[in-house]
Design a protein around this motif. Sequence first.
Motif, PDB file in Angstrom:
ATOM      1  N   THR A 214     -10.745   2.513  58.782  1.00 38.79           N
ATOM      2  CA  THR A 214     -11.870   1.935  58.060  1.00 38.79           C
ATOM      3  C   THR A 214     -12.079   0.483  58.451  1.00 38.79           C
ATOM      4  O   THR A 214     -11.178  -0.171  58.977  1.00 38.79           O
ATOM      5  CB  THR A 214     -11.645   2.032  56.545  1.00 38.79           C
ATOM      6  OG1 THR A 214     -12.806   1.546  55.861  1.00 38.79           O
ATOM      7  CG2 THR A 214     -10.456   1.216  56.124  1.00 38.79           C
ATOM      8  N   GLN A 248     -13.437   7.756  53.659  1.00 36.02           N
ATOM      9  CA  GLN A 248     -12.495   6.833  54.300  1.00 36.02           C
ATOM     10  C   GLN A 248     -11.906   5.901  53.235  1.00 36.02           C
ATOM     11  O   GLN A 248     -12.211   4.725  53.159  1.00 36.02           O
ATOM     12  CB  GLN A 248     -13.180   6.023  55.409  1.00 36.02           C
ATOM     13  CG  GLN A 248     -13.440   6.805  56.672  1.00 36.02           C
ATOM     14  CD  GLN A 248     -14.784   7.507  56.671  1.00 36.02           C
ATOM     15  OE1 GLN A 248     -15.575   7.336  55.769  1.00 36.02           O
ATOM     16  NE2 GLN A 248     -15.050   8.317  57.681  1.00 36.02           N
ATOM     17  N   TRP A 250      -8.993   3.796  51.050  1.00 41.68           N
ATOM     18  CA  TRP A 250      -7.834   2.964  51.353  1.00 41.68           C
ATOM     19  C   TRP A 250      -7.456   2.155  50.120  1.00 41.68           C
ATOM     20  O   TRP A 250      -8.242   2.021  49.186  1.00 41.68           O
ATOM     21  CB  TRP A 250      -8.091   2.047  52.541  1.00 41.68           C
ATOM     22  CG  TRP A 250      -9.334   1.217  52.439  1.00 41.68           C
ATOM     23  CD1 TRP A 250     -10.610   1.612  52.698  1.00 41.68           C
ATOM     24  CD2 TRP A 250      -9.419  -0.159  52.062  1.00 41.68           C
ATOM     25  NE1 TRP A 250     -11.490   0.570  52.494  1.00 41.68           N
ATOM     26  CE2 TRP A 250     -10.782  -0.529  52.111  1.00 41.68           C
ATOM     27  CE3 TRP A 250      -8.472  -1.109  51.700  1.00 41.68           C
ATOM     28  CZ2 TRP A 250     -11.231  -1.805  51.813  1.00 41.68           C
ATOM     29  CZ3 TRP A 250      -8.919  -2.391  51.396  1.00 41.68           C
ATOM     30  CH2 TRP A 250     -10.277  -2.726  51.460  1.00 41.68           C
ATOM     31  N   GLN A 251      -6.236   1.624  50.131  1.00 41.44           N
ATOM     32  CA  GLN A 251      -5.712   0.920  48.971  1.00 41.44           C
ATOM     33  C   GLN A 251      -5.243  -0.464  49.361  1.00 41.44           C
ATOM     34  O   GLN A 251      -4.705  -0.677  50.451  1.00 41.44           O
ATOM     35  CB  GLN A 251      -4.543   1.698  48.363  1.00 41.44           C
ATOM     36  CG  GLN A 251      -3.924   1.037  47.142  1.00 41.44           C
ATOM     37  CD  GLN A 251      -2.856   1.904  46.503  1.00 41.44           C
ATOM     38  OE1 GLN A 251      -3.036   3.108  46.394  1.00 41.44           O
ATOM     39  NE2 GLN A 251      -1.749   1.296  46.105  1.00 41.44           N
ATOM     40  N   ARG A 252      -5.442  -1.406  48.453  1.00 39.28           N
ATOM     41  CA  ARG A 252      -4.906  -2.754  48.642  1.00 39.28           C
ATOM     42  C   ARG A 252      -4.133  -3.149  47.394  1.00 39.28           C
ATOM     43  O   ARG A 252      -4.533  -2.850  46.264  1.00 39.28           O
ATOM     44  CB  ARG A 252      -6.017  -3.766  48.936  1.00 39.28           C
ATOM     45  CG  ARG A 252      -7.052  -3.885  47.822  1.00 39.28           C
ATOM     46  CD  ARG A 252      -8.230  -4.753  48.198  1.00 39.28           C
ATOM     47  NE  ARG A 252      -7.888  -6.136  48.404  1.00 39.28           N
ATOM     48  CZ  ARG A 252      -8.701  -7.158  48.042  1.00 39.28           C
ATOM     49  NH1 ARG A 252      -9.868  -6.921  47.466  1.00 39.28           N
ATOM     50  NH2 ARG A 252      -8.336  -8.392  48.263  1.00 39.28           N
ATOM     51  N   TYR A 270      -5.840  -5.035  56.148  1.00 36.03           N
ATOM     52  CA  TYR A 270      -6.667  -5.483  55.022  1.00 36.03           C
ATOM     53  C   TYR A 270      -6.350  -6.914  54.605  1.00 36.03           C
ATOM     54  O   TYR A 270      -6.734  -7.355  53.528  1.00 36.03           O
ATOM     55  CB  TYR A 270      -6.476  -4.536  53.827  1.00 36.03           C
ATOM     56  CG  TYR A 270      -6.715  -3.098  54.183  1.00 36.03           C
ATOM     57  CD1 TYR A 270      -7.962  -2.673  54.650  1.00 36.03           C
ATOM     58  CD2 TYR A 270      -5.698  -2.151  54.109  1.00 36.03           C
ATOM     59  CE1 TYR A 270      -8.189  -1.360  55.014  1.00 36.03           C
ATOM     60  CE2 TYR A 270      -5.919  -0.835  54.468  1.00 36.03           C
ATOM     61  CZ  TYR A 270      -7.159  -0.445  54.913  1.00 36.03           C
ATOM     62  OH  TYR A 270      -7.384   0.866  55.277  1.00 36.03           O
TER      63      TYR A 270
END
Length: 401
Positions: A214, A248, A250-252, A270
Amino acid sequence: MRIRLLKSIGASVVSVLVFFKPTQTIAQNEPSTVSVKAPASATALKTAWGEPDLQGIWTDQSDTPLERSAKYANQKFFTEAQREELDKERSALLRRDKRVERGTELDVAGAYNAVFMSIKRTGARTSLVVDPPNGRIPPLTPQAENIAAAEREFRLALLQATETCKIKSVACSGGKYDPTPSPRRAELPPRYNIIRINRHDGPEDGALPDRCLTGGLPEFGTAYGGSFRRIVQTPGGLSMFYDVGQGQGWQRNIVMNASAHLPANIRQWYGDSRGHWEGGTLVIDVTNFSPKTDFRGSRENLHLVERWTRTGPATLEYAVTIEDPTVWTRPWTVKQEFTKQSEEANRVYYEPRCVEGNHAFGSMLRAARVEELAFAEGRGPHPATKDNATDFVGVEQDPFQ
């Protein structure tokens, strides 16, 4: 063509259609409907351990252009009549029901129609950019202009022998047609490639989404499946999960212990997010981006300062100041307003899907080898004369402009 068909058939898509009735007419210079200062009802929303409660699933329920079109000059807000007209134009454009010249790539691209789109109402503001006041992204630095020009020249060289340039498609804007394949076809890109180029010598000739990578931060949403954030808080911790595009996700994780950023030699996709509370606002400082990520030309020098503020029981304001002195002549700020979504209706979330990178991308590389073999044996055209890079979906005129 092959890439587009694989993407159209193979991609698992999450589409969210949002319908809501406008509540009032907004004059072009009246203040935003979401206050920067959180009202008393918002400040009372606390977690069990006393922090401002930002938890939930959030999304932007309207579409607003990132930059303000020059035709709107200093107009900060659309009139209601302008919004209604743009709603009609955008709805017709995104559905792509109108046939163009049959057999052309643009006509075939119309098969990727509104089934895959999130059609939302035009937002009240004429741009997400709120600073500079003209709603425009600041000019590029000379260094950034040179890099962008070199990358554009390389991409156009790989397209020069294709029908795309022969018919002077907007996808070849700035280039010229030459039936002889470019000698630059064997060169490396000017810097790490993040978009499609007309070559499949290896995985890194493909775009990041094709490789299940991503784009990362900052993220302002797409028409393909919208853009959602789930925020989860624990004492001393905070995590955000992003569901964007065609699955798509995603994790932060936000580091909240007041520690310093990671050493400069440690780079992350990220970035490195360090957060703290300023009253009812979560402030996140983000640095240490990887040089393989890209936001409008900015890579490892990208610096973000995000501000997340609960403005009501079902509203959340997001403001981010974006800075990279190697790319833009000054910092700039974007603002979005998010609305809380139903926890019950969205309680099930499956692992992010990315069919292109998991399955189809290997087929793209194999197909390129088959084309090369066919040409070597006199059974087909030179691979460089076929455009396998351009995604003709969305090349139509953007009504926001």
